[in-house]
Design a protein around this motif. Structure first.
Motif, mmCIF file in Angstrom:
data_model
loop_
_atom_site.group_PDB
_atom_site.id
_atom_site.type_symbol
_atom_site.label_atom_id
_atom_site.label_comp_id
_atom_site.label_asym_id
_atom_site.label_seq_id
_atom_site.Cartn_x
_atom_site.Cartn_y
_atom_site.Cartn_z
ATOM 1 N N PRO A 53 0.818 -1.227 0.000
ATOM 2 C CA PRO A 53 0.000 0.000 0.000
ATOM 3 C C PRO A 53 0.851 1.276 0.000
ATOM 4 O O PRO A 53 0.457 2.276 -0.603
ATOM 5 N N VAL A 54 2.007 1.234 0.630
ATOM 6 C CA VAL A 54 2.903 2.396 0.640
ATOM 7 C C VAL A 54 3.452 2.614 -0.763
ATOM 8 O O VAL A 54 3.476 3.740 -1.272
ATOM 9 N N LYS A 55 3.874 1.536 -1.391
ATOM 10 C CA LYS A 55 4.407 1.607 -2.758
ATOM 11 C C LYS A 55 3.354 2.177 -3.713
ATOM 12 O O LYS A 55 3.657 2.941 -4.613
ATOM 13 N N ASP A 56 2.087 1.815 -3.477
ATOM 14 C CA ASP A 56 0.979 2.292 -4.315
ATOM 15 C C ASP A 56 0.465 3.672 -3.906
ATOM 16 O O ASP A 56 -0.445 4.204 -4.536
ATOM 17 N N GLY A 57 1.005 4.239 -2.820
ATOM 18 C CA GLY A 57 0.560 5.559 -2.359
ATOM 19 C C GLY A 57 -0.837 5.540 -1.770
ATOM 20 O O GLY A 57 -1.527 6.556 -1.773
ATOM 21 N N ASP A 58 -1.260 4.397 -1.250
ATOM 22 C CA ASP A 58 -2.630 4.260 -0.746
ATOM 23 C C ASP A 58 -2.649 4.115 0.778
ATOM 24 O O ASP A 58 -2.840 3.030 1.314
ATOM 25 N N CYS A 59 -2.480 5.220 1.473
ATOM 26 C CA CYS A 59 -2.464 5.245 2.940
ATOM 27 C C CYS A 59 -3.778 4.737 3.534
ATOM 28 O O CYS A 59 -3.806 4.196 4.637
ATOM 29 N N LEU A 60 -4.878 4.918 2.789
ATOM 30 C CA LEU A 60 -6.205 4.598 3.323
ATOM 31 C C LEU A 60 -6.487 3.099 3.399
ATOM 32 O O LEU A 60 -7.511 2.706 3.944
ATOM 33 N N VAL A 61 -5.606 2.276 2.889
ATOM 34 C CA VAL A 61 -5.758 0.835 3.075
ATOM 35 C C VAL A 61 -5.675 0.525 4.576
ATOM 36 O O VAL A 61 -6.405 -0.309 5.081
ATOM 37 N N CYS A 62 -4.804 1.241 5.273
ATOM 38 C CA CYS A 62 -4.580 0.984 6.698
ATOM 39 C C CYS A 62 -5.078 2.097 7.621
ATOM 40 O O CYS A 62 -5.375 1.838 8.784
ATOM 41 N N HIS A 63 -5.142 3.322 7.125
ATOM 42 C CA HIS A 63 -5.493 4.464 7.965
ATOM 43 C C HIS A 63 -6.848 5.065 7.584
ATOM 44 O O HIS A 63 -7.160 5.200 6.416
ATOM 45 N N SER A 64 -7.590 5.457 8.599
ATOM 46 C CA SER A 64 -8.840 6.177 8.390
ATOM 47 C C SER A 64 -8.508 7.669 8.300
ATOM 48 O O SER A 64 -7.792 8.189 9.155
ATOM 49 N N PRO A 65 -9.006 8.374 7.316
ATOM 50 C CA PRO A 65 -8.629 9.778 7.159
ATOM 51 C C PRO A 65 -9.279 10.728 8.162
ATOM 52 O O PRO A 65 -8.827 11.856 8.320
ATOM 53 N N HIS A 66 -10.324 10.285 8.843
ATOM 54 C CA HIS A 66 -11.043 11.187 9.742
ATOM 55 C C HIS A 66 -10.859 10.820 11.212
ATOM 56 O O HIS A 66 -10.364 11.623 11.985
ATOM 57 N N ALA A 67 -11.263 9.625 11.594
ATOM 58 C CA ALA A 67 -11.156 9.218 13.000
ATOM 59 C C ALA A 67 -11.217 7.703 13.089
ATOM 60 O O ALA A 67 -11.688 7.033 12.176
ATOM 61 N N ASN A 70 -8.679 3.340 16.954
ATOM 62 C CA ASN A 70 -7.340 2.764 17.078
ATOM 63 C C ASN A 70 -6.259 3.833 16.997
ATOM 64 O O ASN A 70 -6.435 4.870 16.353
ATOM 65 N N LYS A 71 -5.128 3.544 17.610
ATOM 66 C CA LYS A 71 -3.964 4.424 17.584
ATOM 67 C C LYS A 71 -3.566 4.718 16.131
ATOM 68 O O LYS A 71 -3.693 3.863 15.259
ATOM 69 N N ASN A 72 -3.084 5.898 15.869
ATOM 70 C CA ASN A 72 -2.621 6.331 14.549
ATOM 71 C C ASN A 72 -3.702 6.268 13.471
ATOM 72 O O ASN A 72 -3.398 6.101 12.297
ATOM 73 N N ASN A 73 -4.942 6.366 13.882
ATOM 74 C CA ASN A 73 -6.079 6.323 12.956
ATOM 75 C C ASN A 73 -6.099 5.061 12.101
ATOM 76 O O ASN A 73 -6.564 5.077 10.962
ATOM 77 N N LEU A 74 -5.602 3.960 12.649
ATOM 78 C CA LEU A 74 -5.650 2.696 11.919
ATOM 79 C C LEU A 74 -7.092 2.228 11.806
ATOM 80 O O LEU A 74 -7.889 2.410 12.731
ATOM 81 N N VAL A 75 -7.442 1.609 10.688
ATOM 82 C CA VAL A 75 -8.814 1.141 10.504
ATOM 83 C C VAL A 75 -9.141 -0.004 11.457
ATOM 84 O O VAL A 75 -10.292 -0.189 11.831
ATOM 85 N N SER A 76 -8.154 -0.761 11.857
ATOM 86 C CA SER A 76 -8.268 -1.755 12.924
ATOM 87 C C SER A 76 -6.863 -1.982 13.462
ATOM 88 O O SER A 76 -5.881 -1.593 12.829
ATOM 89 N N ALA A 77 -6.766 -2.574 14.627
ATOM 90 C CA ALA A 77 -5.461 -2.762 15.257
ATOM 91 C C ALA A 77 -4.787 -4.036 14.745
ATOM 92 O O ALA A 77 -5.454 -5.003 14.405
ATOM 93 N N PRO A 78 -3.443 -4.037 14.694
ATOM 94 C CA PRO A 78 -2.746 -5.284 14.367
ATOM 95 C C PRO A 78 -2.996 -6.310 15.473
ATOM 96 O O PRO A 78 -3.150 -5.907 16.617
ATOM 97 N N PRO A 79 -3.090 -7.559 15.178
ATOM 98 C CA PRO A 79 -2.885 -8.205 13.883
ATOM 99 C C PRO A 79 -4.127 -8.228 12.992
ATOM 100 O O PRO A 79 -4.031 -8.579 11.825
#
Length: 169
Positions: A53-67, A70-79
């Motif tokens: 996702p980083v290579k593709d420039g797609d931050c939103l695969v892992c991060h929520s843009p609003h809220a 999870n920490k760091n606006n992750l869409v869900s926590a690892p794992p």
């Protein structure tokens, strides 16, 4: 966890209120939008080995843009976040490639980021920069029980007794 522009009611930091060539009226596409504010972190995303996702420039695969909850606006926590894309199967009987990559240790429910950098790395496998030698060399049994044992992640010795086997200093 609320993204700072949202928290400060500053929607126009990311969105053009009138028109845009980008989806959702965004001022810039992909990671170009994120790097408007996070330019100082860009070097963390450009190392030799980059997460897809980083290579593709797609931050939103892992991060929520609003809220997010999870920490760091992750869409869900690892794992949980990681297994959305990386099939793990059952640690002992599931996906053979995941098991092989982890020496058959049952790590599918552990925090992936304790060993892997979710953005980019100078090391194959996206290993974090400071990783214990036996982990990088896939010599887990130097410290842990055999993966087929009843307690595979338990250490073979306790405390400094374990460390002093290899680190005499």
């Amino acid at each position: 966890s609320v993204h700072t522009p949202v928290k400060n009611d500053h929607c126009i930091a990311c969105h053009n209120p009138h028109s845009s060539a980008n989806k959702n009226l965004l001022k810039n596409p992909g990671d170009a939008l994120c790097f408007q504010c996070h330019a100082g972190k860009k070097e963390l995303f450009t190392k030799a080995v980059r997460h897809a996702p980083v290579k593709d420039g797609d931050c939103l695969v892992c991060h929520s843009p609003h809220a997010s909850d999870n920490k760091n606006n992750l869409v869900s926590a690892p794992p949980e976040l990681c297994v959305n894309c990386h099939e793990t199967g059952d640690a002992k009987t599931g996906d053979a490639s995941f098991a092989k990559a982890h020496n058959n240790y049952p790590v599918a429910k552990k925090d992936c980021t304790s060993c892997h950098d979710p953005h980019s790395s100078d090391k194959k496998g996206l290993f974090v920069s400071a990783i214990h030698g036996p982990v990088e060399e896939k010599s887990c049994s130097a410290c842990h029980n055999d993966p087929a044992s009843a307690q595979p992640l338990a250490t073979v010795k306790q405390g400094s007794d374990l460390c002093l086997d290899c680190h005499s200093d």
